[in-house]
Every structure is written in C-alpha cells, then in structure tokens.
Design an enzyme around this catalytic site. Structure first.
Site, PDB file in Angstrom:
ATOM      1  N   LEU A 158      16.876 -36.813  32.330  1.00 54.96           N
ATOM      2  CA  LEU A 158      17.485 -36.777  33.654  1.00 54.96           C
ATOM      3  C   LEU A 158      16.819 -35.637  34.408  1.00 54.96           C
ATOM      4  O   LEU A 158      16.500 -34.600  33.815  1.00 54.96           O
ATOM      5  CB  LEU A 158      18.993 -36.533  33.561  1.00 54.96           C
ATOM      6  CG  LEU A 158      19.850 -37.648  32.951  1.00 54.96           C
ATOM      7  CD1 LEU A 158      21.302 -37.194  32.840  1.00 54.96           C
ATOM      8  CD2 LEU A 158      19.752 -38.921  33.776  1.00 54.96           C
ATOM      9  N   ASP A 159      16.617 -35.811  35.703  1.00 55.26           N
ATOM     10  CA  ASP A 159      16.016 -34.745  36.496  1.00 55.26           C
ATOM     11  C   ASP A 159      16.853 -33.474  36.389  1.00 55.26           C
ATOM     12  O   ASP A 159      18.050 -33.524  36.104  1.00 55.26           O
ATOM     13  CB  ASP A 159      15.915 -35.159  37.966  1.00 55.26           C
ATOM     14  CG  ASP A 159      14.974 -36.338  38.166  1.00 55.26           C
ATOM     15  OD1 ASP A 159      14.115 -36.560  37.297  1.00 55.26           O
ATOM     16  OD2 ASP A 159      15.112 -37.028  39.190  1.00 55.26           O
ATOM     17  N   LYS A 160      16.219 -32.357  36.661  1.00 52.56           N
ATOM     18  CA  LYS A 160      16.899 -31.066  36.551  1.00 52.56           C
ATOM     19  C   LYS A 160      18.160 -31.013  37.402  1.00 52.56           C
ATOM     20  O   LYS A 160      19.183 -30.437  36.985  1.00 52.56           O
ATOM     21  CB  LYS A 160      15.938 -29.944  36.960  1.00 52.56           C
ATOM     22  CG  LYS A 160      16.510 -28.546  36.789  1.00 52.56           C
ATOM     23  CD  LYS A 160      15.480 -27.492  37.184  1.00 52.56           C
ATOM     24  CE  LYS A 160      16.065 -26.090  37.072  1.00 52.56           C
ATOM     25  NZ  LYS A 160      15.090 -25.044  37.459  1.00 52.56           N
TER      26      LYS A 160
ATOM     27  N   THR B 142      20.043 -33.551  38.243  1.00 58.12           N
ATOM     28  CA  THR B 142      20.904 -34.707  37.983  1.00 58.12           C
ATOM     29  C   THR B 142      21.889 -34.408  36.862  1.00 58.12           C
ATOM     30  O   THR B 142      21.540 -33.764  35.877  1.00 58.12           O
ATOM     31  CB  THR B 142      20.055 -35.936  37.613  1.00 58.12           C
ATOM     32  OG1 THR B 142      19.183 -36.242  38.701  1.00 58.12           O
ATOM     33  CG2 THR B 142      20.926 -37.149  37.314  1.00 58.12           C
TER      34      THR B 142
END
Length: 239
Positions: A102-104, A106
């Site tokens: 997951l993106d930082k 998110t």
C-alpha cells in the site's frame, strides 16, 4: 529444515541463543542428543524436545494489519518506519513480509506473512484477486465517471484498466466517497484511475482482499492473526 531455524521459529531465542541450548545438551531429536544446530530435522516426522518438552513447531504466520499512514509497506528501510517495524520480536522471528504493498499515505488491510506461495497466489495477475478500497475524492463524481471506472480507463503508459466495480457512498460537495473494487495492482492504480476521470484521491483505505475484510476493531497500526476461516477464504480460488 535446520535445527536452529526450527528452534528459533518456535520461540527458543535467536539462532545464537539456541546454539547455546543445543551445546548444553538440552535438545533431543527422537530421544538422542542433538549435536549440531546445522543438523536437518523434519518436524512432521521427528520428535524434537527441549529440556524434555516437545517443540510445538509452527512454520507460517499470517497477520492482518490496519496499515497506518506514513509507514512503508516494506520489510526494512534505513530511513523510514516499515510495517514490519510495528511487529513484536516474537513475530519478526518468522521473517514476515507484506503480501503486496500500500502506498505510504494509504491505510487499511495489509497481510503480513512468510508464506510465499499464498502471497504469490494473492498477487498473481492471473488469479484476479479482488481488492476493495474506500476512496475519498476531491470533487463530486458523475454517473458517467463511475461507468468509465467500471469499464476501464487509460492510465500511465496507455494501459487500459480491467473491468472494476465502483459504487458511490456519498457524493456531496467536499465529501465524495466511493467504493472501488479492482482485480489488478498497477502502480498507484486507484489514484491514476481517479485522475483519468478528472478527479483526485485525497484519502485511500483498503477494506478487503479476496473474501477477507479488514477487522473494524483494528485501529491504524494494530494487527491480529488471521482466523482459520479467514485463512481458508484467502486460500480458496477466487470467483
């Protein structure tokens, strides 16, 4: 499997510490003293005891985490905190890794495991494992935009996304939220899909992976082990 790995994974300390236990003569394999931590054992067919107590060996670990914002989906980083840094030493000895990323910025459902086969199945594009996100958008969204998201939009590199499922939760000015389910995982895909319909993601949270949903009792940064039923659902072929 090497004896030192088996003992370390079973909670008997670091590999250096279990070496001392073996050297002290406290470890028995099928009733005979173990001589070397490099010795290979089969926990399914051989009995291993430490100070007379049978070793209850466990190979895999499966953790559901509500990943918080600001933390990397990685096993290690020299400058930033990772999801593995949130685990206890007892859990880290299994050497778990995030199954996907997951993106930082998110939040939401992230599986941490050391089961490479399961991780591969969940992440393989051929398996079409659905992942559902709660997406907060900067602007209101039209029914036409929803239709475009569902049929596929063009993102970076001229790639057209596969069919998705999109549902509007709220569509008020300054409070537009949709649920988006996709079966692939291109780089920044949800953000790129929103951009493709002239919008922008301001908050993103993954709610589920496959047939398993994030436990609502988990606050950001908290995690728990999967139940047997949840593990069974993740191992089931996806429809």
């Amino acid at each position: 499997m090497r004896l030192d790995k088996l003992l370390a994974n079973s909670g008997y300390g670091s590999r250096k510490e279990v070496k001392a236990v073996v050297k002290a003569g406290a470890v028995m394999i099928d009733g005979k003293p173990a001589k070397d931590v490099k010795e290979h054992v089969d926990p399914d067919t051989q009995e291993v005891t430490v100070y007379g107590e049978p070793v209850d060996y466990r190979e895999f670990i499966y953790l559901m985490m509500n990943k918080p914002q600001g933390v990397l989906s990685a096993t290690e980083d020299s400058r930033q905190q990772t999801v593995v840094d949130l685990l206890t030493p007892e859990e880290m000895r299994f050497e778990p890794f995030p199954a996907g990323r997951l993106d930082k910025d998110t939040e939401g459902f992230l599986l941490l495991t050391n089961d490479g086969q399961l991780a591969h199945r969940l992440l393989s594009p051929k398996k079409h494992v659905p992942k559902t996100y709660e997406v907060h958008l900067k602007s209101q969204i039209s029914r036409e935009d929803i239709s475009d998201l569902e049929t596929g939009v063009y993102i970076e590199g001229g790639y057209k996304t596969k069919p998705a499922k999109a549902e509007i939760k709220t569509n008020d000015s300054g409070n537009t939220v949709i649920y988006l389910t996709i079966t692939e995982g291109k780089y920044h895909q949800v953000k790129q899909m929103a951009k493709a319909v002239g919008n922008e993601v301001v908050y993103l949270k993954r709610l589920s992976m496959g047939r398993v949903s994030l436990d609502p009792a988990l606050a950001p940064g908290e995690y728990r082990e999967l139940t047997e039923e949840e593990l069974h659902l993740l191992n089931e072929p996806q429809a």
